[in-house]
Write a protein that holds these residues in place. Sequence first.
Motif, PDB file in Angstrom:
ATOM      1  N   ALA A   1      35.877  50.694 -76.206  1.00  0.00           N
ATOM      2  CA  ALA A   1      34.902  50.323 -77.122  1.00  0.00           C
ATOM      3  C   ALA A   1      33.573  50.208 -76.545  1.00  0.00           C
ATOM      4  O   ALA A   1      32.568  50.406 -77.284  1.00  0.00           O
ATOM      5  CB  ALA A   1      35.482  48.932 -77.648  1.00  0.00           C
ATOM      6  N   LEU A   2      33.377  49.294 -75.468  1.00  0.00           N
ATOM      7  CA  LEU A   2      32.034  49.326 -74.846  1.00  0.00           C
ATOM      8  C   LEU A   2      31.294  50.790 -74.662  1.00  0.00           C
ATOM      9  O   LEU A   2      30.073  50.906 -74.726  1.00  0.00           O
ATOM     10  CB  LEU A   2      32.088  48.794 -73.493  1.00  0.00           C
ATOM     11  CG  LEU A   2      32.440  47.108 -73.762  1.00  0.00           C
ATOM     12  CD1 LEU A   2      32.611  46.425 -72.307  1.00  0.00           C
ATOM     13  CD2 LEU A   2      31.485  46.542 -74.523  1.00  0.00           C
TER      14      LEU A   2
ATOM     15  N   HIS B   1      26.215  41.908 -78.769  1.00  0.00           N
ATOM     16  CA  HIS B   1      27.387  42.710 -79.237  1.00  0.00           C
ATOM     17  C   HIS B   1      28.324  43.134 -78.175  1.00  0.00           C
ATOM     18  O   HIS B   1      29.490  43.278 -78.296  1.00  0.00           O
ATOM     19  CB  HIS B   1      26.663  44.142 -79.753  1.00  0.00           C
ATOM     20  CG  HIS B   1      25.878  43.600 -81.143  1.00  0.00           C
ATOM     21  ND1 HIS B   1      26.787  43.692 -82.323  1.00  0.00           N
ATOM     22  CD2 HIS B   1      24.682  43.487 -81.595  1.00  0.00           C
ATOM     23  CE1 HIS B   1      26.030  43.507 -83.194  1.00  0.00           C
ATOM     24  NE2 HIS B   1      24.700  43.329 -82.960  1.00  0.00           N
ATOM     25  N   GLU B   2      27.974  43.199 -76.774  1.00  0.00           N
ATOM     26  CA  GLU B   2      28.914  43.497 -75.699  1.00  0.00           C
ATOM     27  C   GLU B   2      29.680  42.420 -75.729  1.00  0.00           C
ATOM     28  O   GLU B   2      31.106  42.542 -75.625  1.00  0.00           O
ATOM     29  CB  GLU B   2      28.274  43.341 -74.564  1.00  0.00           C
ATOM     30  CG  GLU B   2      29.284  43.499 -73.240  1.00  0.00           C
ATOM     31  CD  GLU B   2      28.759  43.623 -71.891  1.00  0.00           C
ATOM     32  OE1 GLU B   2      29.315  43.152 -71.033  1.00  0.00           O
ATOM     33  OE2 GLU B   2      27.420  44.259 -71.899  1.00  0.00           O
ATOM     34  N   ARG B   3      29.344  40.916 -76.012  1.00  0.00           N
ATOM     35  CA  ARG B   3      30.376  39.714 -76.149  1.00  0.00           C
ATOM     36  C   ARG B   3      31.233  39.822 -77.311  1.00  0.00           C
ATOM     37  O   ARG B   3      32.163  39.402 -77.103  1.00  0.00           O
ATOM     38  CB  ARG B   3      29.493  38.509 -75.965  1.00  0.00           C
ATOM     39  CG  ARG B   3      28.593  38.316 -74.656  1.00  0.00           C
ATOM     40  CD  ARG B   3      27.900  36.915 -74.622  1.00  0.00           C
ATOM     41  NE  ARG B   3      28.378  35.880 -75.183  1.00  0.00           N
ATOM     42  CZ  ARG B   3      29.323  35.003 -74.371  1.00  0.00           C
ATOM     43  NH1 ARG B   3      29.434  35.501 -72.976  1.00  0.00           N
ATOM     44  NH2 ARG B   3      30.027  33.970 -74.745  1.00  0.00           N
ATOM     45  N   ARG B   4      30.701  40.187 -78.473  1.00  0.00           N
ATOM     46  CA  ARG B   4      31.409  40.441 -79.788  1.00  0.00           C
ATOM     47  C   ARG B   4      32.612  41.463 -79.492  1.00  0.00           C
ATOM     48  O   ARG B   4      33.735  41.232 -79.767  1.00  0.00           O
ATOM     49  CB  ARG B   4      30.520  40.951 -80.804  1.00  0.00           C
ATOM     50  CG  ARG B   4      29.324  39.802 -81.169  1.00  0.00           C
ATOM     51  CD  ARG B   4      30.001  38.506 -81.480  1.00  0.00           C
ATOM     52  NE  ARG B   4      31.403  38.351 -82.431  1.00  0.00           N
ATOM     53  CZ  ARG B   4      32.414  37.741 -82.287  1.00  0.00           C
ATOM     54  NH1 ARG B   4      32.358  36.780 -81.356  1.00  0.00           N
ATOM     55  NH2 ARG B   4      33.513  37.671 -83.244  1.00  0.00           N
ATOM     56  N   LEU B   5      32.089  42.610 -78.822  1.00  0.00           N
ATOM     57  CA  LEU B   5      33.356  43.682 -78.576  1.00  0.00           C
ATOM     58  C   LEU B   5      34.424  43.031 -77.811  1.00  0.00           C
ATOM     59  O   LEU B   5      35.566  43.458 -77.719  1.00  0.00           O
ATOM     60  CB  LEU B   5      32.823  44.911 -78.207  1.00  0.00           C
ATOM     61  CG  LEU B   5      32.041  45.710 -79.092  1.00  0.00           C
ATOM     62  CD1 LEU B   5      31.150  46.698 -78.376  1.00  0.00           C
ATOM     63  CD2 LEU B   5      33.004  46.349 -80.153  1.00  0.00           C
ATOM     64  N   ARG B   6      33.911  42.379 -76.730  1.00  0.00           N
ATOM     65  CA  ARG B   6      34.997  41.902 -75.649  1.00  0.00           C
ATOM     66  C   ARG B   6      35.930  40.826 -76.309  1.00  0.00           C
ATOM     67  O   ARG B   6      36.821  40.463 -75.853  1.00  0.00           O
ATOM     68  CB  ARG B   6      34.214  41.101 -74.361  1.00  0.00           C
ATOM     69  CG  ARG B   6      33.444  42.152 -73.547  1.00  0.00           C
ATOM     70  CD  ARG B   6      32.971  41.393 -72.200  1.00  0.00           C
ATOM     71  NE  ARG B   6      32.184  42.293 -71.421  1.00  0.00           N
ATOM     72  CZ  ARG B   6      32.643  43.278 -70.475  1.00  0.00           C
ATOM     73  NH1 ARG B   6      34.161  43.206 -70.559  1.00  0.00           N
ATOM     74  NH2 ARG B   6      32.192  44.095 -69.869  1.00  0.00           N
TER      75      ARG B   6
ATOM     76  N   ALA C   1      40.838  49.503 -83.061  1.00  0.00           N
ATOM     77  CA  ALA C   1      41.328  50.884 -83.247  1.00  0.00           C
ATOM     78  C   ALA C   1      41.673  51.280 -84.717  1.00  0.00           C
ATOM     79  O   ALA C   1      41.311  52.508 -85.059  1.00  0.00           O
ATOM     80  CB  ALA C   1      42.905  50.930 -82.390  1.00  0.00           C
ATOM     81  N   GLU C   2      42.138  50.264 -85.685  1.00  0.00           N
ATOM     82  CA  GLU C   2      42.416  50.529 -86.921  1.00  0.00           C
ATOM     83  C   GLU C   2      41.075  50.962 -87.719  1.00  0.00           C
ATOM     84  O   GLU C   2      41.135  51.860 -88.390  1.00  0.00           O
ATOM     85  CB  GLU C   2      43.191  49.634 -87.398  1.00  0.00           C
ATOM     86  CG  GLU C   2      44.709  49.548 -87.099  1.00  0.00           C
ATOM     87  CD  GLU C   2      45.495  48.160 -87.672  1.00  0.00           C
ATOM     88  OE1 GLU C   2      46.613  48.206 -87.400  1.00  0.00           O
ATOM     89  OE2 GLU C   2      44.691  47.632 -88.589  1.00  0.00           O
TER      90      GLU C   2
END
Length: 268
Positions: free
Chosen positions: A149-150, A169-174, A182-183
């Motif tokens: 994702a990153l 946004h990096e923190r949100r993705l983590r 994925a979905e």
Amino acid sequence: MAFTDLTDVRLFHTDDGPAAPARTLLLVHGWGSDSHEWVQHIGPLARRHRVLAPDLRGHGASSVPDTPCTPRAMAADLAALLGRAGTGPVTAVGHSMGGQVVGLLAADRPDLVDRVVTVDPGYGFDPAETDPLPAAVRALHGPDPVGTALALDSWSTTPATPDWIRTWHERRLRAARPRVLAEAFAGMFTDPGAIGPRPAAREHLAGRAQPALSFWHHPGRAAWERPLLPPGSRVVCWEGAGHRLHEERPADFLRELEDWLAGTDHER
């Protein structure tokens, strides 16, 4: 009320604005994000408008249902939320994946949406861009979904993007749920009926009647979409900006949005 229980999901949302709003705005965030994406915009917009800002299913403080977390399911959730909120027709504003979500909502439920605003929407990608995406979906289901994702998100910023946006946004993705990432990504680009690829996006836009304000950072996509939108629409391109234009240039975004809304009111 901060939460609304729908058939299979509990949505977090905020609802702000004056007692007699000019209109209702629905603000929809992008992939792997949440409604905090709009913190620079909610306050100024809520001075004149009713502003609903939800966390989409599987994102933020909303629940993760057993049913799929795809843009089409998210659009159906928002239709139900607007019905519960008694909004009448809204101006639906969506960033990235949220641009797909509000577009699908507008196409499927024109009674609920009278204007569409998309911010670097997640559609209109040409084959060179979409051909690698099935492999990306497989990687999101693999052993390192966060790393995938990153990597997918790395194109979203430029050297001029403020560090706080990149870090936020990096923190949100983590923190995101891997299954949801994925979905949702597959729902945008590789599932049957996905509107991310350019041919499907063209068909989608042909079925959308509402005037639209569309923001892009990519001049090629801006030029592609411009002739496909109905009368009363406007396409804005900020070449050199990152994917999150509204966060990088909030004052410019708000000015463009309010000017366009005033123009559509005059035309009616």
